[in-house]
Design a protein around this motif. Structure first.
Motif, short mmCIF file in Angstrom:
data_model
loop_
_atom_site.label_atom_id
_atom_site.label_comp_id
_atom_site.label_asym_id
_atom_site.label_seq_id
_atom_site.Cartn_x
_atom_site.Cartn_y
_atom_site.Cartn_z
N VAL A 167 -39.64 -6.71 25.23
CA VAL A 167 -40.31 -6.98 23.46
C VAL A 167 -39.66 -6.67 22.65
O VAL A 167 -38.57 -5.59 22.38
CB VAL A 167 -41.54 -6.13 23.12
N VAL A 168 -39.18 -7.36 21.05
CA VAL A 168 -38.41 -6.90 20.39
C VAL A 168 -38.75 -6.30 19.43
O VAL A 168 -39.85 -6.76 18.33
CB VAL A 168 -37.02 -8.17 20.19
N GLU A 169 -38.82 -5.45 19.24
CA GLU A 169 -39.25 -4.46 17.61
C GLU A 169 -38.33 -4.61 17.26
O GLU A 169 -39.78 -4.36 16.11
CB GLU A 169 -39.07 -2.45 19.38
N SER A 170 -37.29 -4.43 16.75
CA SER A 170 -37.21 -5.01 15.23
C SER A 170 -35.52 -5.33 15.94
O SER A 170 -34.72 -5.52 16.96
CB SER A 170 -36.50 -3.65 14.71
N ILE A 171 -34.53 -6.40 14.54
CA ILE A 171 -34.01 -6.58 14.52
C ILE A 171 -33.51 -6.53 13.12
O ILE A 171 -33.89 -7.17 12.34
CB ILE A 171 -33.48 -8.70 15.15
N GLU A 172 -32.15 -5.59 12.56
CA GLU A 172 -32.15 -5.37 11.06
C GLU A 172 -30.71 -5.67 11.12
O GLU A 172 -29.43 -5.66 11.61
CB GLU A 172 -31.97 -4.10 11.21
N PHE A 187 -12.56 -7.68 6.86
CA PHE A 187 -13.77 -6.91 7.39
C PHE A 187 -13.15 -5.89 7.19
O PHE A 187 -13.73 -5.09 6.90
CB PHE A 187 -13.86 -5.92 8.80
N ARG A 188 -13.31 -5.96 5.35
CA ARG A 188 -11.95 -4.79 4.63
C ARG A 188 -13.61 -4.55 3.78
O ARG A 188 -13.97 -2.83 3.35
CB ARG A 188 -11.08 -5.05 3.75
N ASP A 189 -14.83 -4.90 3.57
CA ASP A 189 -16.10 -4.50 2.86
C ASP A 189 -16.89 -4.17 3.44
O ASP A 189 -18.30 -4.07 3.55
CB ASP A 189 -16.37 -6.28 2.60
N GLY A 190 -16.87 -3.21 4.13
CA GLY A 190 -17.97 -1.86 4.44
C GLY A 190 -17.70 -2.34 6.06
O GLY A 190 -19.24 -2.00 6.81
N GLY A 191 -17.46 -3.56 6.30
CA GLY A 191 -16.92 -3.46 7.91
C GLY A 191 -17.84 -4.79 8.26
O GLY A 191 -19.07 -5.10 7.42
N PRO A 192 -18.29 -5.81 9.18
CA PRO A 192 -17.97 -6.83 9.88
C PRO A 192 -20.11 -6.75 10.13
O PRO A 192 -20.24 -5.37 10.29
CB PRO A 192 -17.51 -6.95 10.75
N ARG A 193 -20.29 -7.47 9.67
CA ARG A 193 -21.64 -7.63 9.52
C ARG A 193 -22.60 -7.57 11.25
O ARG A 193 -21.84 -8.53 11.61
CB ARG A 193 -22.47 -8.78 8.84
N ALA A 194 -23.73 -6.62 11.14
CA ALA A 194 -23.91 -7.17 12.82
C ALA A 194 -25.10 -6.93 12.94
O ALA A 194 -26.18 -6.81 11.69
CB ALA A 194 -23.60 -5.94 13.00
N TRP A 195 -25.72 -7.42 13.94
CA TRP A 195 -27.34 -6.97 14.09
C TRP A 195 -27.51 -5.99 14.20
O TRP A 195 -27.57 -5.55 15.90
CB TRP A 195 -28.00 -7.98 15.06
N PHE A 196 -28.40 -5.15 14.12
CA PHE A 196 -29.27 -3.79 15.23
C PHE A 196 -30.34 -4.07 15.59
O PHE A 196 -31.29 -4.18 14.50
CB PHE A 196 -29.44 -2.05 14.22
N VAL A 197 -30.47 -4.07 16.55
CA VAL A 197 -31.52 -4.27 17.84
C VAL A 197 -32.14 -3.27 18.36
O VAL A 197 -31.88 -2.58 19.07
CB VAL A 197 -30.92 -5.46 18.20
N VAL A 198 -33.30 -3.28 18.41
CA VAL A 198 -34.18 -2.17 19.54
C VAL A 198 -36.00 -3.49 20.60
O VAL A 198 -36.06 -4.20 19.90
CB VAL A 198 -34.80 -1.14 18.26
N ALA A 199 -35.41 -3.28 21.62
CA ALA A 199 -35.87 -3.93 22.36
C ALA A 199 -36.07 -2.80 23.86
O ALA A 199 -35.80 -1.81 23.78
CB ALA A 199 -35.23 -5.38 23.12
N LYS A 200 -37.83 -3.23 23.83
CA LYS A 200 -38.31 -2.49 24.76
C LYS A 200 -38.37 -3.47 26.02
O LYS A 200 -38.98 -4.49 26.31
CB LYS A 200 -39.86 -1.92 24.06
N ARG A 201 -38.14 -2.13 26.97
CA ARG A 201 -38.95 -3.50 28.10
C ARG A 201 -40.56 -3.12 29.15
O ARG A 201 -40.33 -1.85 28.73
CB ARG A 201 -37.89 -2.55 29.31
N VAL A 202 -40.58 -3.88 29.03
CA VAL A 202 -42.17 -3.78 29.56
C VAL A 202 -42.67 -3.73 30.81
O VAL A 202 -41.36 -3.93 31.71
CB VAL A 202 -43.20 -5.53 29.13
#
Length: 202
Positions: A167-172, A187-202
């Motif tokens: 279950v993907v709980e968040s993608i920010e 990548f000078r403007d604060g670093g490359p853009r990324a997704w931070f994901v929290v996923a729970k194993r069901v």
């Protein structure tokens, strides 16, 4: 870049890769209290993220498919008086690990896989996380312009990758912190853009 393009990564570690910033990524520090129990660090590099959690008293295993960063990680652990396990292991063979974990972290590995290997990797993560365990994932975002760096990943690709057994709980939206490089203006403007994901194993 395919994960098995070993020579390219070996060349990067012959110097100092820009993602090796000498400390954990802030995105992981922000959720550290949620990263509980025994921790797997998949694609641990030289171990900064893994060693942070070892320093909190947690049982930590870091894996990387290159020997050089694992050697460095072991040296750091010894120098800092920390206990952690570091293994030269291909993340596509996670099902062969003899233990299961409460939490997993991935800072920069998921996005190096092609489609087929991505499925193998996610299935492997599911096999070594306890039901209810969580993955904390920082990956390159398709919001990062240009072609510098690894393959971009879309929100939809993340949702598809974790549509079974998770279950993907968040993608920010987030950022990778990288070392400044006067010879590389990307990548000078604060670093490359990324997704931070929290996923729970069901």
């Amino acid at each position: 870049m395919p994960v098995h393009d070993r020579s390219s990564f070996e060349n990067l570690y012959a110097g100092q890769p820009r993602w090796e910033i000498g400390r954990p990524q802030t995105a992981l520090l922000a959720v550290a209290d949620r990263i509980t129990g025994a921790v797997l660090d998949a694609g641990c590099g030289t171990g900064e993220n893994a060693l942070y959690f070892a320093g909190r008293g947690q049982t930590v295993t870091g894996i990387d498919f290159l020997a050089e960063p694992i050697t460095i990680a072991k040296r750091k652990a010894a120098e800092r008086g920390l206990t952690a396990t570091f293994l030269v292991t291909d993340a596509l063979t996670l099902k062969e690990l003899p233990e299961v974990f409460d939490s997993a972290i991935d800072s920069g590995l998921f996005h190096v896989f092609g489609d087929e290997d991505r499925r193998r990797y996610v299935d492997g993560l599911a096999s070594v996380l306890k039901p209810g365990g969580r993955l904390f994932l920082l990956c390159f975002s398709d919001q990062e312009p240009g072609a510098q760096g690894p393959r971009r990943v879309s929100r939809r690709e993340i949702e598809d990758a974790f549509s079974r057994d998770w279950v993907v709980e968040s993608i920010e939206s987030s950022r990778y912190e990288v070392r400044p490089d006067p010879h590389d203006a990307s990548f000078r403007d604060g670093g490359p853009r990324a997704w931070f994901v929290v996923a729970k194993r069901v």
